[in-house]
Motif scaffolding. Structure first.
Motif, mmCIF file in Angstrom:
data_model
loop_
_atom_site.group_PDB
_atom_site.id
_atom_site.type_symbol
_atom_site.label_atom_id
_atom_site.label_comp_id
_atom_site.label_asym_id
_atom_site.label_seq_id
_atom_site.Cartn_x
_atom_site.Cartn_y
_atom_site.Cartn_z
ATOM 1 N N PHE A 55 7.756 -7.242 10.629
ATOM 2 C CA PHE A 55 6.713 -7.389 11.869
ATOM 3 C C PHE A 55 5.680 -6.197 11.444
ATOM 4 O O PHE A 55 5.702 -5.070 11.248
ATOM 5 C CB PHE A 55 7.442 -6.708 13.147
ATOM 6 C CG PHE A 55 8.049 -7.904 13.801
ATOM 7 C CD1 PHE A 55 7.903 -8.818 14.713
ATOM 8 C CD2 PHE A 55 9.742 -7.699 13.539
ATOM 9 C CE1 PHE A 55 8.669 -9.888 15.167
ATOM 10 C CE2 PHE A 55 10.532 -8.445 14.023
ATOM 11 C CZ PHE A 55 10.084 -9.679 14.806
ATOM 12 N N VAL A 56 4.378 -6.747 11.678
ATOM 13 C CA VAL A 56 3.084 -6.022 11.494
ATOM 14 C C VAL A 56 2.132 -5.744 12.506
ATOM 15 O O VAL A 56 1.733 -6.939 13.090
ATOM 16 C CB VAL A 56 2.388 -6.544 10.149
ATOM 17 C CG1 VAL A 56 1.233 -5.730 9.773
ATOM 18 C CG2 VAL A 56 3.407 -6.681 8.923
ATOM 19 N N TRP A 57 2.086 -4.939 13.273
ATOM 20 C CA TRP A 57 1.280 -4.496 14.434
ATOM 21 C C TRP A 57 0.075 -3.916 14.027
ATOM 22 O O TRP A 57 -0.112 -3.144 13.027
ATOM 23 C CB TRP A 57 2.000 -3.410 15.309
ATOM 24 C CG TRP A 57 3.098 -4.141 16.021
ATOM 25 C CD1 TRP A 57 4.565 -4.085 15.477
ATOM 26 C CD2 TRP A 57 3.163 -4.739 17.209
ATOM 27 N NE1 TRP A 57 5.288 -4.578 16.539
ATOM 28 C CE2 TRP A 57 4.638 -4.968 17.440
ATOM 29 C CE3 TRP A 57 2.078 -5.009 18.487
ATOM 30 C CZ2 TRP A 57 5.059 -5.562 18.768
ATOM 31 C CZ3 TRP A 57 2.803 -5.787 19.333
ATOM 32 C CH2 TRP A 57 3.762 -5.884 19.729
ATOM 33 N N SER A 58 -0.990 -4.420 14.715
ATOM 34 C CA SER A 58 -2.403 -4.067 14.458
ATOM 35 C C SER A 58 -3.073 -3.795 16.056
ATOM 36 O O SER A 58 -2.809 -4.496 17.032
ATOM 37 C CB SER A 58 -3.204 -4.740 13.595
ATOM 38 O OG SER A 58 -3.211 -6.296 14.304
ATOM 39 N N LYS A 59 -4.186 -3.017 15.820
ATOM 40 C CA LYS A 59 -5.048 -2.801 17.110
ATOM 41 C C LYS A 59 -6.398 -3.285 16.584
ATOM 42 O O LYS A 59 -6.975 -2.849 15.512
ATOM 43 C CB LYS A 59 -4.931 -1.321 17.400
ATOM 44 C CG LYS A 59 -5.825 -0.936 18.733
ATOM 45 C CD LYS A 59 -5.867 0.572 19.018
ATOM 46 C CE LYS A 59 -6.505 0.581 20.179
ATOM 47 N NZ LYS A 59 -6.866 2.231 20.527
#
Length: 1593
Positions: free
Chosen positions: A1081-1085
């Motif tokens: 899982f790769v989260w970004s803002k």
């Protein structure tokens, strides 16, 4: 020898069933040695005491090096980096060695101990010539009491440790066979030292297992740490020795002394430090991909104490630097370890492992090396379909020859399913090449990583070609992962398969499965704790508990230990006989019945732990199940002191286990104990074991009240008396200290093979002492659950086998500990059983990248960009390699590599190019499987300086979050920005098949950000996109177009969900059920990777990921997206704007400080009997909800005055007070608590509010009493009937035949015509034509023998006016329509009503004008007629007439139209009637005076007169008997003054009798008045006349 209790000192115990001669001789020999007090004990091949020739003979005969491992301390032990310790006298404890080929003890030619541990223990009575071996005795006593260290036995466990060559023992020379003493040789490479870090439970388990497995019998006297004085009776034996033997013995003593001193110093240092911890990798080695002929270096950093030793392995084979000079360089500089490999080739492609090891354990780290060749020249023998074959390592044979072995398994055993009681066999054919006959393989079997040794349950066989393992009687304990390991020198190969063992069919339908893994813990003289694991199958009914059975070894009689089932999976069994051995089994019970018994435990001896320790170090006779115990006469008795260190070591609902240490003051004889208890807070001590004292320093106290607190203390006793009590324990609550675990969470199944699924889960929160997990599966929709395992599995991952291909399954998991089984977890998402992508094969290399383009060009370098490969090979891409070549005159040159180290970005600057030279490029991607095929050569690009003013093309244009009507486009800014900064971006799009001229811009104004959500897409349509950058000079070249993307929302697509938990923690959550093993899982803002973790915590487990906000604020506003790598574009986003942030913060505050929502606030009402009910209702309450009731800030409780109730199902909370008194004035508050949530509601009853409520309650109470007899349900009232009469009525209840009703008006009884029968429950009084005369006070009284009730109705003043208004209203409503009537005077308008009362006001309107009444126009009421009279009407009287009736509140109108024909006809009729009236008025008529009949005596005068009228004057005439009659002498007729008429007869006679008629006549009419004249003769005259007539006759 061991000592007996004082009350058993004259008894010998032995097993009469055992008649073996060898045993009898051994026992006899032991008895003799006891009397002489010079017993010598030996273990293994150690022979003590020169003075004992018998023992020297036994040592040479039974414990020679040919039958057992000889102890020695030499170079072999140092070479293996292991310690070998042997302690003389009291110093000798036990030592353990772990090595794959370690020495095994042999007694009577039988190999012992799967641990291959060698124990040695000295004797208190050893002779003086053995005193040299007592060095360090004060430090190393029994159990190492001072140093708390011991050499611990280690079992063979599978781990990624070094594959070491088997070490063989070399026999001693024959000339040394007659030696008195030999130092043992330890052949292991590792010795774990344990002591203070080991729990007593582990040592007791080890001791019990050791005794049972060896079936040995021994006894010995306790060992003291003090120096032992020489016994006078000690016999000395001397023997001549050779000079060589004496010199060697002396050397060995010196070496042993130095070893003990060094070891003692080392242990002391460890104890002082107390910082032992296992090794751990601070920095792990990284994988490398290099070109052929290059060097590579692996680095790692390791921490741990003692300093770990690091060993490097290649494909699990230790790397021998000396065997490959110049190839490998291994270095260690201050904890930084490195392995350098020189001139790498394809043989170096392997998995490398660094193994760090110290006394606390071992840990490994892995790294891979991939070697690639130039120009794609890949040897097909090494690479195939993206995978590669690992080269076989050189194995060192036991004789040191180098040889390459290849081990293959054919005809392998697969996943196997069996049932309890069945015989199961596992087998594998092993092919080893080359086949060297003198080199035989070692065959080893493991279960769950633990080496299996032959037993009555397990048999192993090796034919030379096939290895087999047979489970003779399968039990659930046999379930697990079985591994066959074939070892050839230092090299080995393994093959594994899982074995499942299901429960046997229950003897009773519905009975549970049998418990498993029964073990005996904490054994003592008369006490042992039995533990077990709960079964997975409960038979459909919850398990109520377990029965524990015991059986004495040597018998077949089983005895049940507990009367009632116990739920806790541990139970203390007391009442054992000291010196005897027992086995145990457990049975489960539910409502259906009792299960089959478990597999029996290993035998355990009822012994003191110190005696058991000696048993492990002094095996000298076969075990019979009993110990022969004798005792010497004790010295003078000493009353023992109090025990020490008393504590509660276990507490459950059923029992409490106490533990203590014996007192220091106890004399020389054995002691026993009395246990006392009392309820906490009291001093009422009660003895628990009143009859028989306890022998062990352990005791289980039963028959305690659950939930109460107790204190305990212990007293010692012996023949001298009972000592003082110990210090009491702290108060202990009788309850389970260990809670049943909570259900596991996040159950996630993933595909594995076509018949298996991998299930993962998360450990339940606050779990303690977990035994493992049970997994169950169910076909979707069937509702039937089947266990996937019958032996609890450790860890949070399990492969469920035996599933049906193509079926959809759901899974659930429950945790197990000694307290019981948790509730089942939530069901997993359904999953269809199919083979995972790749089918479990090795990963393949990625496919080629494509669409290579130039992003920037200067004089000597160019920046390339490309697109990611469409196939990643099943694992993450680790980097890219770029090649380039010159193109001269259209002819391409030789490929050159642009980068040696892989680049992770999809853009790379190639430097050192030639200006104005044309180049082609190709790119290859790499992953763990290797470097993939390079891309096709790009189109030629010229290396020249870009001088254009506009920016270059953006690159790395990708899309994410694809849905049916939208997607998010991402890109990176141009490498070449032009002559001014980038001002923004334009996005173009078109349908994939559309022509180039169909490109259209998505945005009109340039975007500042590098992402855009494009909405308005058409579902099912394929699109392509491109991006253009702009600056002050203009818009630059577009990027490469994206790959076509279809606007669709794929099935199973999930979105990011925001969640606020019960603690108010705000998190973003995303789930994915399409993950591969390498997915992340790769989260970004705002589509930039989140690197700052100060605002956000990200936690990913299994197929779920959570991003938790630490403190949500304005800094966190933005778009949050999550992408799952190595999937087909699984992604989602969530926008947190200011409004959403406010909503989430409000919700968080609500969850942090939750309130119980109320459906209604606190209210009060009066009940039927005058009781006062306070109540409120919550919207929802759980079963744990509580309520506190407070009055004037003081809590009140349920009792006589207050009746309180909380209904959790409906949320209703109420309190009922029987009576409200003056002292109850104040504030009432209900306080609610449901978990963390709270709420309260108050009601103020003060002043007028309270008085009103109190009066109402009092009235209601009286009303209730009133209603016990006849009473009024509805009080007396009135209604106006349709006939406009007034009816007084009331409704009554509780009536019987004897009930009377009486009506009164103004206290005067009203007489009614008939009595009411009460059938309809209504009483009435009818008042006709109600008017003012009926005003007054009316009463009605109900009465009978039960009482009376009065209802009163006042019809005066306002009440009367209201009633009259209603009467008037009804009268007005009864009015008929207006009608027209003509009269002689004029025209009359009229209407009829039921009846008329004066209160009804009447008004008349003519043409909307109120009529003013005069003599000509007037109104009136005649009876029931209301009229308007218009005399002498004229045309002005025409029009619309309205009659208005006003009842006091409203008006009622009736209207008629008097115009037109209606008026004409009425007027004509009026004229007619008027003329008729004139004629009637002026016609001739007799006004009066004449009688109807005249009776007169004959001869009398008759005078009749009357008056007549007429205009003109009438004519008068008379008729007699209808004939004209005129005046004559006898009758005079007169008519005077035109009105007076007279009729006179002076003397009437009978002839005058008759009918006379007066007729008056004028022009308007004639009228006749009749009079009848009757003349009679008196009787005397009549008689005279008659006589006269007779006379004449």
């Amino acid at each position: 020898m061991m000592s007996l209790p004082f009350y058993q000192r004259h008894h010998d115990h032995y097993d009469r069933a055992y008649r073996h001669k060898a045993l009898q001789s051994t026992v006899s020999q032991y008895q003799k040695e006891t009397k002489s007090k010079s017993a010598v004990y030996a273990q293994g091949s150690a022979a003590y005491a020169r003075g004992s020739a018998a023992y020297r003979h036994a040592s040479a005969a039974d414990f020679s090096l040919d039958s057992s491992a000889a102890y020695s301390h030499g170079s072999s032990a140092h070479n293996l980096e292991s310690a070998a310790y042997s302690y003389g006298s009291t110093a000798y404890d036990h030592a353990a060695v772990q090595s794959k080929r370690s020495a095994a003890y042999s007694l009577d030619s039988e190999a012992l101990s799967k641990s291959s541990a060698a124990y040695s223990h000295g004797s208190e009575s050893i002779n003086k010539l053995a005193a040299a071996y007592r060095l360090g005795s004060e430090t190393y006593g029994l159990g190492l009491k001072d140093s708390n260290l011991m050499i611990e036995d280690q079992s063979y466990k599978m781990s990624p440790k070094a594959k070491r060559a088997r070490q063989h023992l070399v026999s001693e020379d024959k000339e040394n066979e007659a030696t008195d003493y030999s130092v043992p040789i330890f052949t292991g490479r590792e010795v774990n030292i344990s002591g203070i870090t080991d729990t007593e439970e582990e040592r007791i388990k080890e001791s019990a297992a050791y005794v049972a497995k060896r079936n040995l019998f021994a006894t010995g006297e306790g060992v003291s740490v003090s120096k032992v004085a020489k016994s006078v009776s000690e016999e000395e034996h001397h023997e001549k020795k050779s000079r060589k033997v004496a010199i060697r013995e002396s050397a060995e003593r010196v070496a042993l002394k130095k070893t003990l001193e060094d070891t003692q110093a080392f242990h002391k240092k460890l104890n002082q430090d107390k910082l032992l911890h296992p090794p751990e990798f601070v920095i792990e080695p990284r994988s490398h991909t290099i070109w052929e002929k290059q060097n590579v270096k692996f680095h790692c950093t390791v921490a741990g104490w003692p300093v770990p030793r690091v060993t490097w392995y290649k494909n699990n084979v230790p790397i021998d630097v000396q065997a490959h000079p110049g190839k490998y360089t291994i270095e260690n500089r201050y904890g930084l370890h490195s392995l350098e490999i020189s001139t790498c080739d394809f043989d170096d492609i392997a998995q490398y492992r660094a193994s760090a090891m110290n006394v606390k354990g071992e840990v490994s780290a892995y790294a891979s090396l991939v070697v690639k060749r130039y120009k794609g020249e890949i040897d097909a023998s090494h690479l195939h379909a993206g995978t590669f074959s690992m080269p076989l390592s050189l194995g060192v044979t036991p004789h040191g020859f180098a040889s390459r072995f290849e081990i293959k398994f054919i005809d392998k055993f697969e996943v196997t399913f069996g049932r309890e009681g069945e015989t199961m066999s596992l087998g594998c054919t092993v092919v080893i090449s080359p086949d060297i006959k003198r080199f035989k393989p070692d065959i080893e079997w493991y279960r769950n990583g633990v080496l299996i040794t032959p037993s009555k349950w397990v048999q192993m066989h090796w034919t030379g070609e096939r290895a087999s393992l047979t489970l003779t009687h399968a039990n659930k304990e046999d379930e697990g992962l079985y591994t066959l390991r074939v070892v050839m020198g230092e090299y080995y190969e393994e093959y594994s398969g899982y074995v499942f063992v299901r429960d046997a069919d229950a003897e009773i339908p519905g009975a549970p499965g049998a418990p498993l893994d029964v073990q005996c813990l904490d054994a003592n003289k008369d006490y042992v704790i039995v533990s077990w694991k709960q079964p997975a199958v409960d038979g459909g009914n919850p398990i109520l508990g377990y029965f524990i059975d015991r059986c004495e070894v040597g018998t077949t009689h089983w005895t049940q230990c507990n009367e009632t089932p116990v739920k806790f999976a541990r139970f203390p069994v007391t009442g054992l006989i000291e010196g005897r051995s027992y086995i145990f089994r457990v049975r489960a019970v539910n409502r259906a019945g009792v299960s089959l018994p478990s597999r029996v435990s290993e035998p355990v001896a009822a012994l003191d732990p110190a005696d058991r320790a000696r048993l492990r170090s002094h095996p000298s006779a076969p075990w019979t199940g009993q110990i022969i115990v004798t005792e010497e006469e004790p010295a003078e008795g000493v009353i023992p002191g109090p025990p020490t260190d008393l504590q509660v070591i276990e507490a459950t609902k059923n029992y409490v286990v106490l533990s203590w240490k014996p007192p220091g003051q106890r004399g020389h004889e054995g002691i026993m104990y009395f246990v006392e208890k009392c309820i906490a807070g009291t001093e009422d001590w009660q003895r628990v074991n009143t009859e028989i004292p306890v022998k062990s320093p352990r005791f289980a106290v039963f028959d305690l009240s659950e939930g109460k607190s107790y204190c305990f203390r212990v007293r010692c006793c012996n023949s001298a008396g009972i000592g003082e009590p110990s210090e009491a324990t702290e108060a202990t609550v009788v309850d389970d200290k260990l809670d049943i675990p909570k259900p596991p969470g996040r159950i996630m199944p993933t595909r594995n093979t076509d018949t298996s699924v991998v299930v993962t889960w998360t450990e339940p929160p606050d779990a303690k002492e977990l035994v493992g997990y049970y997994i169950e599966s169910s076909v979707v929709g069937s509702g039937h659950w089947e266990p996937c395992n019958n032996n609890p599995v450790k860890g949070t991952r399990f492969i469920c086998h035996g599933l049906v291909n193509g079926e959809k399954y759901i899974f659930r998991v429950r945790a197990v500990n000694a307290a019981g089984l948790s509730e089942f977890s939530q069901d997993s998402e359904p999953i269809e059983v199919q083979a995972a992508i790749g089918g479990g094969l090795l990963h393949a290399a990625p496919s080629p990248p494509y669409d290579i383009m130039v992003l920037e060009s200067v004089r000597d370098s160019m920046v390339l960009g490309w697109k990611q490969p469409k196939a990643t090979g099943g694992t993450e891409i680790t980097g890219y390699y770029v090649n380039y070549r010159e193109v001269i005159g259209g002819a391409p040159g030789k490929w050159r590599e642009a980068n040696i180290k892989a680049v992770s970005e999809r853009a790379y600057r190639i430097e050192n190019l030639k200006e104005n030279m044309v180049y082609q490029f190709q790119v290859a991607a790499a992953n763990l499987a290797g470097v993939g095929t390079p891309s096709l050569p790009s189109k030629p690009f010229k290396c020249e300086e870009w001088t254009i003013a506009v920016p270059g093309p953006p690159h790395d244009v990708t899309y994410t979050e694809v849905r049916k009507d939208s997607l998010v486009l991402l890109w990176k800014e141009p490498v070449y920005t032009g002559r001014s900064p980038i001002a923004g971006y334009y996005i173009d799009m078109k349908e994939t098949e559309a022509k180039e001229e169909r490109w259209r811009s998505v945005n009109e104004k340039p975007l500042q950000k590098k992402f855009l959500k494009i909405a308005g897409l058409t579902e099912g349509v394929s699109y392509v996109f491109r991006v253009r950058a702009t600056n002050q000079a203009g818009v630059g070249r577009p990027s490469d177009i994206t790959d076509p993307v279809v606007a669709e929302t794929r099935p199973g697509t999930k979105e990011v969900v925001v969640n606020v938990d019960d603690d108010g923690v705000i998190s973003l959550n995303f789930e994915c059920d399409q993950m591969s093993p390498n997915s992340k899982f790769v989260w970004s803002k705002n589509y930039e990777p989140i690197e700052d973790d100060s605002r956000l915590d990200i936690d990913s487990k299994g197929g779920k990921s959570k991003a938790v906000f630490k403190n949500l604020g304005e800094d966190d506003l933005g778009i949050y997206s999550c992408v799952v790598t190595d999937t087909d574009g699984v992604s989602s986003g969530y926008t947190i704007d200011e409004e959403e942030m406010k909503r989430l913060l409000a919700l968080s505050h609500e969850h942090k400080f939750p309130t119980i929502p109320l459906a209604s606030e606190l209210a009060v009402e009066i009940l039927e009997k005058g009781e006062v009910r306070f109540w409120l209702q919550a919207e929802k309450l759980s079963g744990n909800a509580k309520a506190n009731f407070v009055f004037n800030d003081k809590e009140i409780f349920n009792g006589e005055k207050y009746k309180m109730k909380v209904d959790q199902h409906t949320g209703l909370v109420e309190m009922i007070m029987d009576k409200l008194e003056d002292k109850d004035e104040g504030t009432y508050t209900f306080q609610l608590q449901d978990g963390k949530a709270t709420n309260q509601s108050s009601l103020v009853l003060i002043g007028d509010v309270f008085k009103k409520l109190r009066d109402e309650a009092e009235f209601q109470r009286k009303e209730w009493h009133r209603k016990q007899g006849p009473h009024f349900v509805d009080q007396l009232g009135w209604e106006v009937t349709d006939e406009c009469n007034v009816m007084l009525k009331c409704k009554v209840a509780n009536i019987k035949k004897e009930t009377h009703i009486v009506w009164y008006k103004d206290t005067r009884e009203i007489m009614v015509d008939e009595e009411h029968d009460f059938k309809d429950g209504v009483c009435t009084l009818l008042i006709s034509e109600f008017s003012k005369k009926d005003t007054g006070i009316y009463e009605v009284i109900l009465k009978d023998d039960r009482g009376k009730d009065i209802s009163e109705l006042k019809l005066t003043d306002t009440a009367f006016a209201d009633l009259m208004n209603e009467v008037c209203r009804r009268i007005a409503l009864s009015a008929t329509d207006l009608k027209i009537q003509s009269t002689a005077e004029g025209i009359r308008l009229y209407s009829f009503v039921t009846y008329y009362v004066e209160d009804l006001r009447v008004g008349w309107v003519h043409n909307d004008t109120q009529i003013r009444f005069t003599d000509r126009v007037k109104t009136g009421v005649t009876g029931e007629q209301i009229w308007l009279q218009i005399n002498e009407p004229t045309p002005q009287d025409k029009g619309k007439y309205t009659m208005e009736l006003f009842d006091g509140k409203t008006g009622h109108k009736k209207t008629v139209d008097l115009s037109g024909q209606a008026f004409d006809e009425a007027f004509a009729e009026f004229q007619r009637l008027k003329q008729a009236a004139i004629a009637e008025k002026n016609r001739a008529r007799v006004l009066g005076g004449l009688p109807d009949v005249v009776t007169i005596q004959e001869g009398k005068a008759l005078n009749l007169s009357c008056t007549v009228w007429g205009d003109p004057a009438p004519e008068v005439s008379w008729l007699k008997n209808e004939k004209s009659f005129v005046s004559d002498a006898n009758c005079i007729l007169k008519f005077e003054a035109g009105k007076n008429v007279s009729f006179t007869i002076s003397a009437v006679s009978t002839h005058d009798s008759g009918k006379y008629s007066l007729v008056v006549k004028n022009k308007y009419g004639t009228e006749t008045s009749d009079v009848t004249v009757s003349v009679f003769i008196p009787e005397e005259e009549q008689e005279n006349n008659n006589e006269n007539k007779k006379t004449k006759a």
